[in-house]
Enzyme design. Sequence first.
Site, PDB file in Angstrom:
ATOM      1  N   SER A  57      34.515  45.048  37.797  1.00 29.71           N
ATOM      2  CA  SER A  57      35.937  45.127  37.447  1.00 29.71           C
ATOM      3  C   SER A  57      36.286  45.138  35.969  1.00 29.71           C
ATOM      4  O   SER A  57      37.429  45.387  35.604  1.00 29.71           O
ATOM      5  CB  SER A  57      36.699  43.984  38.101  1.00 29.71           C
ATOM      6  N   LYS A  78      44.138  39.149  31.862  1.00 32.16           N
ATOM      7  CA  LYS A  78      44.278  39.563  33.254  1.00 32.16           C
ATOM      8  C   LYS A  78      44.987  38.443  34.013  1.00 32.16           C
ATOM      9  O   LYS A  78      44.784  37.261  33.703  1.00 32.16           O
ATOM     10  CB  LYS A  78      42.873  39.812  33.823  1.00 32.16           C
ATOM     11  N   SER A 120      39.002  46.119  39.173  1.00 34.80           N
ATOM     12  CA  SER A 120      40.314  45.553  39.314  1.00 34.80           C
ATOM     13  C   SER A 120      41.032  45.217  38.001  1.00 34.80           C
ATOM     14  O   SER A 120      42.239  44.993  38.018  1.00 34.80           O
ATOM     15  CB  SER A 120      40.209  44.283  40.163  1.00 34.80           C
TER      16      SER A 120
HETATM   17  N1  GLN Z   1      35.504  46.864  43.342  1.00 33.34           N
HETATM   18  C1  GLN Z   1      34.791  45.641  43.572  1.00 33.34           C
HETATM   19  C2  GLN Z   1      35.469  44.843  44.667  1.00 33.34           C
HETATM   20  O1  GLN Z   1      36.511  45.213  45.109  1.00 33.34           O
HETATM   21  C3  GLN Z   1      34.682  44.840  42.309  1.00 33.34           C
HETATM   22  C4  GLN Z   1      35.852  44.027  42.025  1.00 33.34           C
HETATM   23  C5  GLN Z   1      35.650  43.077  40.887  1.00 33.34           C
HETATM   24  O2  GLN Z   1      34.705  43.188  40.109  1.00 33.34           O
HETATM   25  N2  GLN Z   1      36.540  42.107  40.817  1.00 33.34           N
HETATM   26  O3  GLN Z   1      34.957  43.852  45.108  1.00 33.34           O
END
Ligand code: GLN
Length: 492
Positions: free
Chosen positions: A180, A81, A156
Amino acid sequence: MSEMRELLELTALELGAAVKKGDVSAEEATRTALEAMEEREGALNCFITRTGEQALERAKSLQARVKEAKSPLYGVPMAFKDNICTRGVKTSCASRILGDFTPPYQATAAERMEAAGCICLGKLNMDEFAMGSTTETSFYGPTRNPWDTKRVPGGSSGGAAAAVAGRECWYALGSDTGGSIRQPASYCGVTGIKPTYGRVSRYGLVAYASSLDQIGPLARSAADCAAVLDVLMGKDPRDSTSLDVPAGGLLASLTGDVRGLKIGLPTGCFGQGLDSQVHRAVLQAADVLKSRGAQLIEFDFPVMEYVVPAYYIIAAAEASSNLSRFDGVKYGWRAEGYEDLADLYCRTRTQGFGTEVKRRILLGTFVLSSGYYDAYYKKALQAKGVIKRAFDEAFRHCDVLLTPVSPTTAPRLGESLSDPLQMYLSDIDTVSVNLAGLPGLSMPCGVDGAGLPIGCQLIGPPLGEAVLLNAAHAFQLETDWHKRSPYGKEAF
Ligand code: GLN
């Protein structure tokens, strides 16, 4: 052509074994992945940066030393990532503000994978600074779901999930602050695990919310995830929050024996807003584990209403502090045409960050400001304590918990961003796990009427990775959801 398809359908461990045996070379595997990327990237957009040339060089040099291979993942192509720092390779966090940032150092996670003989194919798309649930907030355009390119891959770590599901690489490393890894794994039909907080070093992971962030694998099976975690876990002197506890041995401990395992089903996770097809698939997964000897225990989990507000206050607060370093001075992109220092900061941050990131910075700055700190931030920390204690209570009677990952399957592109609050609410089943610092795993357990993957989540007590992976392995011995490919038989 069909040989190529067969290679792409192998699990990472199967490919690693084939490389070791000499049935396929690391270079052939790499070329095959690069061809798949060439063919599919136009539709999927999983990668922000591709490092094909370096990957081939690396494959050649690994192949020359294949006899010395120790890790079962030696010679297997993968990707990171784009918030995991890679020396000499752009690490943008899918943001304009880091668009020209090339780290002079390597994240510990990347260093460990490299020492195990991984071949890095490039850097994967994500929501900007890992903020989002769809991979649509990326400065580099959205990634698309390989099962239906009109749908999002989740987020994400959407690039990671789509690349693994789309057979462009055999596994990937993502990060999980509030779901994410697990949620995109669920939307794309792959297996992913967020380890216990502190299990994997965060050194070199660009921080979103430091008390919640963890790196973990997305792969084709629980066994593959175990092999990757065996490499990643362990104390790192460069991350003071990394845990000094015994690591490794996960792959070796997979027996598939779940007799007597107590699986808790928190009723609060199966309530309002849960899609009926997701509901059914998750309960069926519970039944599969029961048929292998596990015991199912329904119990009340009365804290669900606090988890989303507490998470979004704490995550935004930490984000506003962490992202203050991006000011156009120290590193990264700088706006032009400024008049003085304040104007330089203002222009750089206004133009460098996207809408969602700005929303979080504003929210986080607000909840930390004097007069509101006690009402919001402190209250959220108290709620976090209540949530943690509810889990402690659950683990007095249960070995693992089973829940949905997300209330629905993958939404259409554009559907979520128009209503951010709704998007935040869809994180209800994943964020509590980060607040409590627990390990959580997502595995494919069905498809809906449109043929989109459904995932279920296993949550474990602190340091419970082995029990989670073993339960998932047991499920995957019994079912073939994790083996399904979005390309069916047609590709190549
Ligand atoms: N959807 C969650 C957020 O926007 C989780 C994102 C993540 O785990 N990086 O904070």
